[in-house]
Design a protein around this motif. Structure first.
Motif, PDB file in Angstrom:
ATOM      1  N   ALA A 114       0.772  -1.142   0.139  1.00 29.06           N
ATOM      2  CA  ALA A 114      -0.030  -0.176  -0.057  1.00 29.06           C
ATOM      3  C   ALA A 114       0.941   1.334  -0.063  1.00 29.06           C
ATOM      4  O   ALA A 114       1.670   1.449   0.759  1.00 29.06           O
ATOM      5  N   HIS A 115       0.381   2.259  -0.892  1.00 33.35           N
ATOM      6  CA  HIS A 115       1.172   3.437  -0.944  1.00 33.35           C
ATOM      7  C   HIS A 115      -0.077   4.494  -0.935  1.00 33.35           C
ATOM      8  O   HIS A 115      -0.749   4.542  -1.952  1.00 33.35           O
ATOM      9  N   ALA A 147       0.796  -6.449   5.647  1.00 36.10           N
ATOM     10  CA  ALA A 147       0.249  -5.265   5.129  1.00 36.10           C
ATOM     11  C   ALA A 147       1.651  -4.532   4.883  1.00 36.10           C
ATOM     12  O   ALA A 147       2.575  -4.147   5.911  1.00 36.10           O
ATOM     13  N   VAL A 148       2.109  -3.985   3.941  1.00 36.18           N
ATOM     14  CA  VAL A 148       3.418  -3.418   3.561  1.00 36.18           C
ATOM     15  C   VAL A 148       3.128  -1.904   3.455  1.00 36.18           C
ATOM     16  O   VAL A 148       2.454  -1.457   2.175  1.00 36.18           O
ATOM     17  N   ASP A 149       3.200  -0.895   4.294  1.00 37.66           N
ATOM     18  CA  ASP A 149       3.213   0.407   3.841  1.00 37.66           C
ATOM     19  C   ASP A 149       4.581   0.996   3.159  1.00 37.66           C
ATOM     20  O   ASP A 149       5.821   0.812   3.960  1.00 37.66           O
ATOM     21  N   ASP A 150       4.485   1.460   1.928  1.00 36.61           N
ATOM     22  CA  ASP A 150       5.495   1.410   1.116  1.00 36.61           C
ATOM     23  C   ASP A 150       5.777   3.121   0.847  1.00 36.61           C
ATOM     24  O   ASP A 150       5.601   3.646  -0.018  1.00 36.61           O
ATOM     25  N   GLY A 151       6.450   3.568   2.106  1.00 36.87           N
ATOM     26  CA  GLY A 151       6.614   4.748   2.123  1.00 36.87           C
ATOM     27  C   GLY A 151       5.693   5.960   2.055  1.00 36.87           C
ATOM     28  O   GLY A 151       5.868   7.017   1.371  1.00 36.87           O
ATOM     29  N   SER A 152       4.417   5.647   2.482  1.00 33.15           N
ATOM     30  CA  SER A 152       3.179   6.501   2.329  1.00 33.15           C
ATOM     31  C   SER A 152       3.388   7.832   3.034  1.00 33.15           C
ATOM     32  O   SER A 152       4.043   8.064   4.159  1.00 33.15           O
ATOM     33  N   GLN A 153       2.945   8.996   2.549  1.00 34.52           N
ATOM     34  CA  GLN A 153       2.934  10.310   2.983  1.00 34.52           C
ATOM     35  C   GLN A 153       1.584  10.611   3.669  1.00 34.52           C
ATOM     36  O   GLN A 153       1.614  11.916   4.407  1.00 34.52           O
ATOM     37  N   ASP A 154       0.551   9.722   3.819  1.00 39.13           N
ATOM     38  CA  ASP A 154      -0.731   9.900   4.679  1.00 39.13           C
ATOM     39  C   ASP A 154      -0.825   8.976   5.749  1.00 39.13           C
ATOM     40  O   ASP A 154       0.457   8.727   6.263  1.00 39.13           O
ATOM     41  N   ASN A 155      -1.672   8.704   6.152  1.00 38.28           N
ATOM     42  CA  ASN A 155      -2.118   7.959   7.293  1.00 38.28           C
ATOM     43  C   ASN A 155      -2.250   6.411   6.934  1.00 38.28           C
ATOM     44  O   ASN A 155      -2.670   5.832   7.964  1.00 38.28           O
TER      45      ASN A 155
END
Length: 84
Positions: A14-15, A43-51
């Protein structure tokens, strides 16, 4: 309904999916629970800028079998899948 055998791992990269990721995880959990099988959702947070990370954390606190992986930078879907 027929039960699935074995353990299933789902990698969910997820990004910037903060508005969607919790419900995506919830629907996936509900499907696996319906089939009564052993599973994990990575669940992989791929460097997201949000929440996105916070929403994945909320899902992990709400549902069982959620594994959180966080990239500090966005590396792209392929690398997020490999890390997961």
């Amino acid at each position: 309904m027929k039960s699935l055998k074995g353990i299933i791992s789902v990698i969910m990269p997820a990004h910037n999916e903060g508005g969607q990721i919790f419900n995506n995880i919830k629907e996936t959990v509900e499907t696996f629970e319906e089939f009564e099988c052993d599973y994990e959702i990575v669940a992989v947070d791929d460097g997201s800028q949000d929440n996105t990370y916070e929403e994945i954390k909320r899902a992990a606190d709400t549902f069982k079998n959620i594994v959180i992986v966080q990239n500090k930078e966005n590396y792209g879907k392929g690398r997020a899948l490999k890390k997961g």
